[in-house]
Design an enzyme around this catalytic site. Sequence first.
Site, mmCIF file in Angstrom:
data_model
loop_
_atom_site.group_PDB
_atom_site.id
_atom_site.type_symbol
_atom_site.label_atom_id
_atom_site.label_comp_id
_atom_site.label_asym_id
_atom_site.label_seq_id
_atom_site.Cartn_x
_atom_site.Cartn_y
_atom_site.Cartn_z
ATOM 1 N N CYS A 12 0.843 -1.197 0.000
ATOM 2 C CA CYS A 12 0.000 0.000 0.000
ATOM 3 C C CYS A 12 0.878 1.246 0.000
ATOM 4 O O CYS A 12 1.760 1.390 0.842
ATOM 5 C CB CYS A 12 -0.915 0.008 1.216
ATOM 6 S SG CYS A 12 -2.049 1.419 1.231
ATOM 7 N N CYS A 47 -0.687 4.416 6.131
ATOM 8 C CA CYS A 47 -0.220 3.115 6.621
ATOM 9 C C CYS A 47 1.200 3.206 7.168
ATOM 10 O O CYS A 47 2.029 3.944 6.647
ATOM 11 C CB CYS A 47 -0.252 2.072 5.500
ATOM 12 S SG CYS A 47 -1.907 1.490 5.084
ATOM 13 N N CYS A 67 -0.357 4.375 0.326
ATOM 14 C CA CYS A 67 -1.025 5.530 0.931
ATOM 15 C C CYS A 67 -0.149 6.154 2.010
ATOM 16 O O CYS A 67 0.807 5.553 2.486
ATOM 17 C CB CYS A 67 -2.390 5.143 1.489
ATOM 18 S SG CYS A 67 -2.369 4.430 3.152
#
Length: 187
Positions: free
Chosen positions: A47, A52, A49
């Site tokens: 991930c 996180c 993003c």
Amino acid sequence: MVSLHPLLDNGIVKGNPDHAGGTLNCKCASDPVEVTLSSNVAHNHACGCSKCWKPSGALFSIVGVVPRDKLAVTANESKLRVVDPKAAIQRHACAECGTHLYGRIEVDHPFKGLDFVHVELSPQEGWQEPQFAAFVSSIIEQGFDPAKIGEVRDKLHKIGLETYDCLSPPLMDLIATYTAKKSGALK
């Protein structure tokens, strides 16, 4: 090229589909927070993003989900703090070392009932390997050179991960189905 993630940089290690779970620990040298998972993870993925938890120097996190009833904090729960109380995913991190142990959704959401975890924090092996890479372009928002994003996508493809700037199609379908049922468009 900078590190994608320590679990990705040298290729993906296949997990055991019959893995029954294990423990996750924060990075504290003494009295670490311990979380016990009584199942394997699903939808494990890289991930990009900005929310996180990532190891130092990594572009991506590795995060999967378990049913909420399969997660228990089994040691030093008093050290956990919610990182951003306004976020949909309430990321519970150790107040001392900053490691995110799990993320839980308490509001009405398609993924409510699933807890987000980082199995790299486990001493046990056999967890589901990453299945795809999500929110890849989000690393640009965090300062990654947009001229080099193609290199990142190429590296992810070479290790067998499809890249998305959202979630994988099955997860996006789940979100759309949830939304359609909530609005009454689907029964």
